[in-house]
Design an enzyme around this catalytic site. Structure first.
Site, PDB file in Angstrom:
ATOM      1  N   PHE A  50       0.753  -1.584   0.352  1.00  0.00           N
ATOM      2  CA  PHE A  50      -0.094   0.044   0.001  1.00  0.00           C
ATOM      3  C   PHE A  50       0.887   1.359  -0.539  1.00  0.00           C
ATOM      4  CE2 PHE A  50      -2.308  -3.721   2.011  1.00  0.00           C
ATOM      5  CZ  PHE A  50      -3.530  -3.122   1.381  1.00  0.00           C
ATOM      6  N   GLU A  54       4.397   6.526  -3.086  1.00  0.00           N
ATOM      7  CA  GLU A  54       4.971   6.965  -3.532  1.00  0.00           C
ATOM      8  C   GLU A  54       5.182   8.699  -3.141  1.00  0.00           C
ATOM      9  OE1 GLU A  54       5.450   7.688  -8.270  1.00  0.00           O
ATOM     10  OE2 GLU A  54       4.801   5.432  -7.936  1.00  0.00           O
ATOM     11  N   CYS A  84      -0.444   3.936 -10.503  1.00  0.00           N
ATOM     12  CA  CYS A  84      -1.212   2.846 -10.145  1.00  0.00           C
ATOM     13  C   CYS A  84      -2.909   3.324 -10.304  1.00  0.00           C
ATOM     14  CB  CYS A  84      -0.916   2.854  -8.511  1.00  0.00           C
ATOM     15  SG  CYS A  84       0.930   2.665  -8.415  1.00  0.00           S
ATOM     16  N   LYS A 110      -4.940   2.625 -13.741  1.00  0.00           N
ATOM     17  CA  LYS A 110      -4.507   1.375 -14.431  1.00  0.00           C
ATOM     18  C   LYS A 110      -5.051   0.184 -13.128  1.00  0.00           C
ATOM     19  CE  LYS A 110      -0.871  -0.983 -12.646  1.00  0.00           C
ATOM     20  NZ  LYS A 110      -1.131  -1.764 -10.995  1.00  0.00           N
TER      21      LYS A 110
END
Ligand code: UGA
Length: 435
Positions: A147, A150, A261, A264
């Site tokens: 989880f 970035e 993330c 998509k």
């Protein structure tokens, strides 16, 4: 413990270095020679606060190594699989090529009792299929979704808010115990550790990202309504956010979500639901996606409006290229998309970003990139903030910007600027969903 980490991209490189930093012996394995060379030389292949330090200390301790040779996985107690699952080229589904290839390559090196821990984001049902291939080796396959965000990846890996491990019926308890030992520092802090079946663990991951995406698109839908009713979406978000059941986080209206993330993952979730005959259950995700993409149009429209109806041959400075601050990632970046659209309308676009210029240039070499913020603003007819780095949001003084720019139009694509201060300095300020 001895760990192998297969796939040294965003997830894998951080995971390998973080696991070494909490005392494990880790080998990171990737097919990409240049990535392995860079990591071995102690150079983080992407911008991520804190990664460089744990990479260097891990290498120096001798507990962290990188290789392209999958045989190096032999002897590890746990094999983490963290390869990418991008969107397929001709549809919405996730491309499982890399996951399948990683498992195929790993199989000959597994020993009875080993644990294979999948970390990649996969469509529900993938793990059960992989487990059938792993089982004959005597190893156990578990699913341990990641989880990390970035920009916070090191912290999120070492000190996550929860750990989820999906286990099979046979050998599940032992495998879960091994994962508790891997994550011993988080477990010692009483981090919630949820043991589920394989399908639930896979689904937790996509459900979490679908929820976050929905929350962002919800507030962006409110921004659209605010725009036609004269309301202010930031005040609305503050007000509803005080309800603890709702919460203020991820109610930041603006040009919407991007990155490797959320976009998509919601599409892959829709595709998987359709395969399972339940497309109607997540049909709202199509709306979430559509609202999100509309906000990029809106930002462009505001620049056009601000410049009197056309951006043709106007100097527009775009503050930010990364999909969010503290990252050099430009995958599906709304910021870069807005810049490209303005360029397409004939504007002379100059982009600046503290970290993402190199990556952005590789993707869109046709745009003009300037490292230095003030240099980028000089001569601008309009500026648009699209990535809310502190360099632009907090540290850019509107009076100083006014001295540099030619025009006085500022579009705040992230609602991150102090509108009153910019107006006071003579700017015409446009927010997203704000009067
Ligand atoms: C996201 C999730 O937050 C992580 O929990 C998850 O592990 C990760 O995806 C993943 O699946 O690997 P990340 O892509 O790093 O993490 O970025 P976020 O912080 O979620 O931001 C995503 C996008 O939403 C950014 O473009 C950001 O600017 C945008 N955003 C975020 C908003 O537009 N408004 C907000 O209020 C918050």
């Amino acid at each position: 413990m001895r760990l192998s980490v297969i796939g040294c991209g965003y997830l894998g490189a951080v995971h390998a270095a973080a696991m070494a930093s909490i005392g494990h012996d880790v080998v990171g394995i990737d097919v990409d020679k240049s990535k392995v060379a860079s990591l071995t030389a102690g150079r983080a292949p992407f911008f991520e606060p804190g990664l460089q330090q744990i990479l260097e200390s891990g290498l120096a301790s001798g507990r962290l190594t990188f290789t392209t040779d999958i045989a190096a996985a032999h002897g590890a107690d746990v094999h983490f699989v963290g390869v990418g699952t991008p969107q397929v080229r001709d549809g919405y589904a996730a491309d499982l090529t890399y996951v399948n290839a990683a498992i195929d390559a790993l199989l000959p090196h597994l020993r009875p009792g080993d644990v294979v821990a999948g970390k990649s984001t996969v469509p529900v049902g993938t793990a059960a299929a992989l487990a059938e291939r792993v089982e004959p080796t005597g190893a156990t396959l578990v699913w341990n979704p990641e989880f990390l965000r970035e920009g916070w990846a090191v912290k999120d890996t070492i000190d996550p808010d929860r750990l989820v491990v999906g286990v099979p019926v046979d050998g599940g308890e032992r495998a879960a115990q091994i994962l508790r030992e891997v994550y011993h520092t988080a477990v010692a802090k009483e981090t919630p550790f949820l043991v589920t079946d394989l399908a639930t663990a896979e689904l937790v991951k996509v459900a979490a990202n679908a929820f976050l995406a929905t929350k962002i698109s919800f507030i962006n839908a409110m921004a659209e309504i605010a725009e036609v009713s004269g309301a202010d979406v930031t005040q609305l978000a503050d007000a509803i956010g005080h309800d603890v059941r709702i919460g203020r986080r991820f109610l930041g209206a603006g040009i919407g979500f991007g990155g490797g993330c959320l976009p998509k993952d919601i599409r892959a979730f829709s595709a998987r639901a359709e395969e399972l005959g339940r497309s109607e259950s997540v049909a709202f995700l199509r709306e979430v996606d559509a609202i999100n993409l509309r906000r990029r149009d809106r930002a462009v429209q505001l620049v056009v409006e601000g410049l009197g109806g056309s951006v043709f041959k106007k100097n527009v400075t775009v503050l930010g290229a990364a999909f969010k601050p503290h990252s050099d990632d430009v995958r599906d970046s709304p910021a870069l998309d807005v810049a490209v659209r303005l360029h397409g309308l004939g504007a002379w676009v100059t982009i600046t970003d503290p970290a993402a210029i190199e990556n952005a240039r590789r993707l869109h070499p046709q745009l003009n990139y300037v490292e230095e913020r003030d240099e980028a603003i000089r001569g601008a007819d309009a500026i648009i903030l699209v990535t809310e780095w502190d360099e632009y949001r907090r540290e850019l003084d509107p009076s100083h910007a006014a001295e540099l720019a030619t025009g006085r139009v500022v579009v705040d694509g992230r609602n991150g600027l102090d509108a009153a201060a910019w107006r006071a300095a003579g700017w015409t300020y446009y927010g997203m969903g704000r009067p």
